[in-house]
Each structure stands twice: as structure tokens, then as C-alpha cells.
Design a protein around this motif. Structure first.
Motif, PDB file in Angstrom:
ATOM      1  N   CYS A 155       0.827  -1.205   0.000  1.00 41.58           N
ATOM      2  CA  CYS A 155       0.000   0.000   0.000  1.00 41.58           C
ATOM      3  C   CYS A 155       0.864   1.259   0.000  1.00 41.58           C
ATOM      4  O   CYS A 155       1.967   1.263   0.526  1.00 41.58           O
ATOM      5  N   ASP A 160      -1.977  14.096   0.251  1.00 42.22           N
ATOM      6  CA  ASP A 160      -2.663  14.340  -1.014  1.00 42.22           C
ATOM      7  C   ASP A 160      -2.012  15.536  -1.709  1.00 42.22           C
ATOM      8  O   ASP A 160      -2.287  16.694  -1.384  1.00 42.22           O
ATOM      9  N   GLU A 163      -4.369  18.052  -3.594  1.00 45.23           N
ATOM     10  CA  GLU A 163      -5.042  19.018  -2.729  1.00 45.23           C
ATOM     11  C   GLU A 163      -4.043  20.038  -2.182  1.00 45.23           C
ATOM     12  O   GLU A 163      -4.356  21.225  -2.059  1.00 45.23           O
ATOM     13  N   GLU A 293       0.750  12.285  11.888  1.00 47.90           N
ATOM     14  CA  GLU A 293      -0.412  11.600  11.311  1.00 47.90           C
ATOM     15  C   GLU A 293       0.001  10.636  10.205  1.00 47.90           C
ATOM     16  O   GLU A 293      -0.580   9.558  10.066  1.00 47.90           O
ATOM     17  N   LYS A 296       1.251   7.572  11.930  1.00 45.51           N
ATOM     18  CA  LYS A 296       0.134   6.797  12.490  1.00 45.51           C
ATOM     19  C   LYS A 296      -0.663   6.095  11.391  1.00 45.51           C
ATOM     20  O   LYS A 296      -1.041   4.938  11.521  1.00 45.51           O
ATOM     21  N   SER A 297      -0.896   6.817  10.297  1.00 45.90           N
ATOM     22  CA  SER A 297      -1.639   6.206   9.190  1.00 45.90           C
ATOM     23  C   SER A 297      -0.859   5.060   8.577  1.00 45.90           C
ATOM     24  O   SER A 297      -1.446   4.080   8.121  1.00 45.90           O
ATOM     25  N   TYR A 300      -1.784   2.258  10.854  1.00 49.26           N
ATOM     26  CA  TYR A 300      -3.176   1.786  10.706  1.00 49.26           C
ATOM     27  C   TYR A 300      -3.387   1.069   9.365  1.00 49.26           C
ATOM     28  O   TYR A 300      -4.130   0.097   9.271  1.00 49.26           O
ATOM     29  N   SER A 312      -5.024   0.174  -1.539  1.00 50.41           N
ATOM     30  CA  SER A 312      -4.120   0.580  -2.606  1.00 50.41           C
ATOM     31  C   SER A 312      -3.373   1.850  -2.189  1.00 50.41           C
ATOM     32  O   SER A 312      -2.172   1.967  -2.346  1.00 50.41           O
ATOM     33  N   ARG A 313      -4.121   2.811  -1.655  1.00 50.83           N
ATOM     34  CA  ARG A 313      -3.482   4.041  -1.198  1.00 50.83           C
ATOM     35  C   ARG A 313      -4.309   4.729  -0.113  1.00 50.83           C
ATOM     36  O   ARG A 313      -5.537   4.643  -0.123  1.00 50.83           O
ATOM     37  N   THR A 314      -3.614   5.379   0.796  1.00 56.12           N
ATOM     38  CA  THR A 314      -4.245   6.205   1.820  1.00 56.12           C
ATOM     39  C   THR A 314      -3.560   7.557   1.765  1.00 56.12           C
ATOM     40  O   THR A 314      -2.339   7.640   1.919  1.00 56.12           O
ATOM     41  N   LEU A 315      -4.346   8.603   1.496  1.00 56.95           N
ATOM     42  CA  LEU A 315      -3.760   9.939   1.393  1.00 56.95           C
ATOM     43  C   LEU A 315      -4.311  10.843   2.482  1.00 56.95           C
ATOM     44  O   LEU A 315      -5.516  10.859   2.730  1.00 56.95           O
ATOM     45  N   LEU A 316      -3.420  11.580   3.135  1.00 57.04           N
ATOM     46  CA  LEU A 316      -3.826  12.490   4.198  1.00 57.04           C
ATOM     47  C   LEU A 316      -4.074  13.894   3.670  1.00 57.04           C
ATOM     48  O   LEU A 316      -3.542  14.291   2.637  1.00 57.04           O
ATOM     49  N   ARG A 317      -4.863  14.634   4.433  1.00 58.85           N
ATOM     50  CA  ARG A 317      -5.148  16.024   4.071  1.00 58.85           C
ATOM     51  C   ARG A 317      -3.933  16.904   4.361  1.00 58.85           C
ATOM     52  O   ARG A 317      -3.400  16.881   5.470  1.00 58.85           O
ATOM     53  N   PRO A 318      -3.515  17.715   3.402  1.00 60.21           N
ATOM     54  CA  PRO A 318      -2.513  18.745   3.690  1.00 60.21           C
ATOM     55  C   PRO A 318      -3.234  19.956   4.275  1.00 60.21           C
ATOM     56  O   PRO A 318      -4.459  20.066   4.160  1.00 60.21           O
ATOM     57  N   GLN A 319      -2.476  20.845   4.909  1.00 60.29           N
ATOM     58  CA  GLN A 319      -3.084  22.075   5.435  1.00 60.29           C
ATOM     59  C   GLN A 319      -2.271  23.284   5.009  1.00 60.29           C
ATOM     60  O   GLN A 319      -1.036  23.241   5.019  1.00 60.29           O
TER      61      GLN A 319
ATOM     62  N   SER B 310      -6.395  12.944   9.864  1.00 59.84           N
ATOM     63  CA  SER B 310      -7.254  13.437   8.787  1.00 59.84           C
ATOM     64  C   SER B 310      -6.931  12.807   7.448  1.00 59.84           C
ATOM     65  O   SER B 310      -6.164  13.353   6.653  1.00 59.84           O
ATOM     66  N   ARG B 313      -8.265  10.370   1.486  1.00 63.50           N
ATOM     67  CA  ARG B 313      -8.881   9.268   0.733  1.00 63.50           C
ATOM     68  C   ARG B 313      -8.182   7.948   1.018  1.00 63.50           C
ATOM     69  O   ARG B 313      -6.976   7.916   1.276  1.00 63.50           O
ATOM     70  N   LEU B 315      -8.101   4.221  -0.899  1.00 65.97           N
ATOM     71  CA  LEU B 315      -8.569   3.476  -2.064  1.00 65.97           C
ATOM     72  C   LEU B 315      -8.128   2.024  -1.977  1.00 65.97           C
ATOM     73  O   LEU B 315      -6.972   1.737  -1.643  1.00 65.97           O
TER      74      LEU B 315
END
Lengths: 346, 346
Positions: A155, A160, A163, A293, A296-297, A300, A312-319, B310, B313, B315
Motif C-alpha cells: 500500500c 494528497d 489538494e 499523522e 500513524k496512518s 493503521y 491501494s493508497r491512503t492519502l492524508l489532508r494537507p493544510q 485526517s 482518501r 482506495l
């Protein structure tokens, strides 16, 4: 090694509360218990009670990335991973690797021989020996910022980038900038490719003109700025968006050498939000990747793979972190007008 | 309601083993215990011991999607979510909603009033009242197949459409097909947009020519095929890739009405792998969305949001399921050659 007292001092709570948190007592809140445990992990405190099951072992392999010091990019990624994994009683080994090390043994063999159930790979290059083997690995493996096609055991996690870049373009646009340049990082990197595509599509979405003289590819180091920023300035850039914070540091310096003030004459935006980015002159407006994060992700997601949930992929929110390296273009016009008026009066 | 004996019969194990699994006894394996619990959830069995904490409540809202029967698309998504959530002692409410219901109360208000900590939204349309409110919700919310920009409390989960379509194109290409048509599903859908983009980029990656006469947009129902398949056939398609399995069912039927045999004359590939796709005539080659995994990931992602991680996504990997609705183009040529030869001999 840190003591219970050190943890108590750091958190500003009593030693007995720390002790309760470490020992799983019922009369403190779950939230406080997690804070105590996270801090204990961060400060390197361990007790017998915190010792992990001998047969629950994960490994974090790290390459091409500094992680030993709190101000380095990899530090919090590793810390976040450990904090989350320790809650579930995993033992975590951190192992810096080199291309040469990867030649000594196949990835799967190394993992099985050492009893690791899964791994988190950080900072690897696509052409690394182990990366090539990941197309067919049977070991649950999470990659930071890299993607392997079609293998259910692997994975990709990351921020992201689409974003993130869109946040930066959107903010520059809201300040009135139209001549926005993009100084990208190293080629042959999935992350660089994504950020470039994101820049192109965000500029289009904002109906801003794409100009090849305002797009350049350097490397993810400050020194790279000097080879590209002069071209941007000659082409009339009023804002420069950089592929990472180090490039932004170099860009600010390069603008200064050309006699320009940031942000009065030109705005600069970074990407990452390194710890040092709030103390640069001026403090840097940037896109934050939350590295705790991300770590941690990474954990998880690895748990999901261990449960045969093939992510397949997990993308975190940028700020968007707004500091002082950006300013509205409108100000400049006003200032110019005022200056003109004053000189007319004079 | 199912009894312990029903569970034992379904799994082919003894009643006492089921009982041990339900009661958390130590002398059965963790894996078997999970299977027993998952089956109990699936069969609707509950005991006092399985009752959830009163203050741990999640909600699944579902719209525009059938989920009551095992052969419907939503069934396993809901089941997977419940199975994963029950392990962590969450109480889960399943609530079908309508656009009218969403007008009665704001999303956040409804969630708070009913004591839900978070929600999983399945099948919503982008223009729904609640979807519009999600741009600023404070409630941890996971969306199936929908994406909301920039809100740290909202996450999108789904299957990786780019990888799924690429698997299908790749497989058709490996069978010798070059005139590959794409019959997409409903417009104004993020998923349809992604699948179209994926088709275009995968065709380019395989150096196959894009022909506008081989691309069409219908709706995600079988009936839609009849409006587009004739055009594909006239344009010389040898394989038709469909936006979902229902469209593929309609496509097979439409080819038959035109006197063509699937797969001998034309190959058809679906997307989803509905339970009925292994019993169609011929059984359908398709791209599998693992709906149990999607449901479980919906839950795990929601847990991350509840922990303030946070995620933008998540997938999942699609899988190519090869059945009998596809065949190599080369066969046809050989058959034609043989037939020619034979007729020459005759």
C-alpha cells in the motif's frame, strides 16, 4: 533514559497520574492515558509492562531521509508510527538501510528470517532492489510516498499532493497573484510528478495562464533555487510556489540577492512545513504535511493489510499554513499609487 | 433470529466451539473467534455479551443503493462495516435516507441529537443537501465514492478506479484486442469521471488509438446498453469494457440481438463483480470491488478520523476476475483461417 518524573514535568501533571497512565488505571481518562503513553514513547521511557509481545514485530526501513533529530523530516513520521503501534503492543524496529544492504538479501527472506509481520518503508527510491521485489512480495508492506501496481500486499500512503498544490495556488490566487511560478523538486519521483500535474490542473482550474518559463524542475535542496529563480524573475513571477520548504528557503535567499523583498516584492510558498519554517526570515507560508499523522496512518494501514484488507493508497489532508512570506499583490499597487501621488505632490 | 446451532451448522463446527468464540474463551484461535463473530453478525445473532456500549454509536446512511439482499451491491459494504465496528464494541445504526429526509434537519444537528460519534455515507449524490453541508461539518464522516475538498473531518473511500480500468484494458490488450470500446455509467458522478480518465490514460499507455465512436456515456443500468452498443459494433469494436456489471449484462444481450456471440465474436468486461456475474451466460469477466473490504475500510478510516488523523482518501485494490465473456482475438483469426482452408478443401 527518561524517568516518570521527566514525563510528569513535560506534561505538567503529577507523577502519580503518569504512573496511572502507564499502568492502565481506570480512574484517569482514556484521552489522558493516550497522551501519557505517547509522551513516554517519544521520550524513550519503557517499563516491563510496556514490553511488547515477543512474536509481534514490525520493522520501519528508512533510506535517503534524516530522522534522528526533531527538526528533520523523518523524525515525526517514525514517532507517529511507533506511538500508534505501541498502543497495540507491537515491537517496532527502526532500521536505516542502504542500496548495498538491499543487495545482501531478498526483502521477503530478510523479513521472514527476522520474524517481522510487516514493514513500513520510508524514503526509498523506485529503482532500489527491494522496491523492484515489492511487485510480488507476500509480506504486508506500507510505502511512504511510493506506489506499486496491483500487489494486494502493498500500500502507498502519503499526503494528497493534488489538494496540497491546489491549496497553495488557490491562496496565491486569492491574494491577487496571476504570474505564479512553480519550482518543483527532483525528477524521477512520483511525488514530483504528482505535484507538477497538480500545479498544471490547478492553474487551469483558476483560469491562470501556464507559462513554461514559470515552471522548473530542480532538486529538493535549497541550493537548487539559484539555477531557476532568476528565470522566474525575468519572466515576471509575482509568487513562487516551491516543491518543498528547503527549495523555498533557497528561493527567498535568491530573491534577496536580486534585491527583492519577500513578501513585499514577491511571495514564496513552501511545501512540508518543517519545524524550522516558522523561524525563517520571513516565517514561511507553506503546505503542511502532518508527519505524526502520516506515521500513524502508516501503522493503521499496515494493520489493514495484516487483516487482508488490500488498501491501494491512503492519502492524508494537507493544510495551508499562512505565515509572512506571502502578501497580496494589490498592496503593491496601492503602495505604488501612494508613492506616485506623494512624488507628484512633492 | 439465528441460534448458536445455526452458526455451528453454517461453519461446520460444534456448538461448544461457537459458544467459546462468542464468549471470548482462550482455548480457540483468534482467527476462528473472528470468523465466529463475523458469522454471528452476518446472521443477525446477538447476546447480552455482544451488546454494545450505549455511548458508542455510529450511523451508516444509505441512499440510491440496494442493500437488503446478499446479491445487491450495498449488502456486503454494510456487512463489512458492521463486522469491523462490532469487534470494537460500536453500536451501528443503518439508516436509508431520501433527499426529502435531508431537508428536515441539518446533518450535524441530526448526528448530535442522536448521539452518533461518526457516520459512513453510502450512495449519496453530489447535489444532496447533506453532501453540500459536509464542506464544513465537524462530525467525523466517511463517504463511499465521493470526495469533499479540504475538510479535515471528511474522508473518501472507494476502489482505485484507475487501477481497475487499467487492469481491464491491460487484460483485453493481452488478448490481442485493439478496438476496445468503453461504455461508461451515469454522468455527474465522480466515479464515472475517474473511470473515463482512467480509460483514456490506460489506452494511451498501451499505445492504443482513442476513437470517439468507441466511447459512450450511459447510465448504470442494463437497459442503457442498447443505446450505445450498436454504434460500437458499427465502429468495429472487438471488446467492450463496461462501467459496471449491469451495463455488461445489457451489452451481452445487445450483442446477441445483433447476432454476435460473446466471447467468440466480441469480448465483454464488467466492473464490480456482483454475485450474479458468475452465473450469467457466459459468466462475466469483470473487475472486482471487494465490498466486504470496502465496508471494513470505511470503518477503519472512520476510526482514524475519530483519532484526529485526517485521511483525505483511502482506495482499495480492485481485482481482475477472469471468466468466460472474454477471449483472444487471435482465435478468431485462426478459426477464420481454418474455416477458409476447410472450405477451400471442400
Amino acid at each position: 533514559m527518561a524517568t516518570i518524573k521527566d514525563i510528569a514535568n513535560r506534561l505538567g501533571i503529577s507523577v502519580s497520574t503518569v504512573s496511572k497512565g502507564l499502568n492502565g488505571a481506570n480512574d484517569i481518562s482514556e484521552e489522558l492515558r493516550q497522551i501519557v503513553l505517547d509522551t513516554a514513547v517519544e521520550m524513550g521511557y519503557t517499563t516491563k509492562r510496556m514490553k511488547k509481545d515477543a512474536n509481534k514485530k514490525l520493522c520501519v526501513f528508512i533510506e535517503n531521509m534524516d530522522f534522528e533529530q526533531p527538526d528533520q523530516f523523518g523524525y515525526e513520521i517514525i514517532l507517529g508510527f511507533k506511538q500508534a503501534a505501541y498502543r497495540d503492543n507491537w515491537d517496532v524496529t527502526i532500521l536505516p538501510v542502504t542500496p548495498a544492504f538491499q543487495q545482501t538479501e531478498r526483502y521477503d527472506t530478510y523479513m521472514l528470517k527476522n520474524g517481522f509481520s510487516g514493514a513500513f518503508l520510508v524514503g526509498f527510491a523506485l529503482q532500489d532492489a527491494w522496491m523492484l521485489q515489492l511487485a510480488s512480495t507476500n509480506i504486508p508492506t506500507v510505502l511512504f510516498d511510493n506506489y506499486i501496481k496491483q500487489n494486494l500486499n502493498v500500500c502507498y500512503i502519503g499526503t494528497d499532493n493534488f489538494e496540497g498544490i491546489d491549496l497553495a495556488v488557490d491562496y496565491a490566487y486569492s491574494l491577487g497573484h496571476k504570474r505564479i511560478a512553480f519550482l518543483n523538486g527532483s525528477p524521477n519521483s512520483m511525488v514530483s510528478d504528482q505535484r507538477l500535474q497538480a500545479f498544471i490542473s490547478s492553474m487551469k482550474a483558476h483560469a491562470l495562464m501556464l507559462d513554461k518559463d514559470l515552471i522548473a524542475q530542480g532538486h529538493y535542496v535549497a541550493d537548487s533555487a539559484k539555477y531557476h529563480v532568476p528565470k522566474f524573475l525575468a519572466a515576471g513571477a509575482t509568487a513562487i510556489l516551491c516543491g518543498n520548504d528547503l527549495l523555498a528557503y533557497g528561493t527567498i535567499e535568491e530573491c534577496r540577492l536580486h534585491g527583492l523583498c519577500v513578501p513585499e516584492d514577491i511571495s514564496v510558498i513552501g511545501f512540508d512545513d518543517l519545524p524550522s519554517s516558522c523561524t525563517t526570515i520571513p516565517p514561511l507560508t507553506t503546505i503542511r504535511q502532518d508527519r505524526i499523522e502520516l506515521g500513524k496512518s502508516g501503522y493503521y494501514t499496515l494493520v489493514s493489510l495484516l487483516h487482508h484488507v488490500s488498501i491501494s493508497r491512503t492519502l492524508l489532508r494537507p493544510q495551508l499554513i499562512i505565515r509572512e512570506s506571502t502578501s497580496p499583490t494589490i498592496n503593491k499597487k496601492i503602495i505604488k499609487k501612494i508613492t506616485k501621488k506623494e512624488s507628484t505632490i512633492l
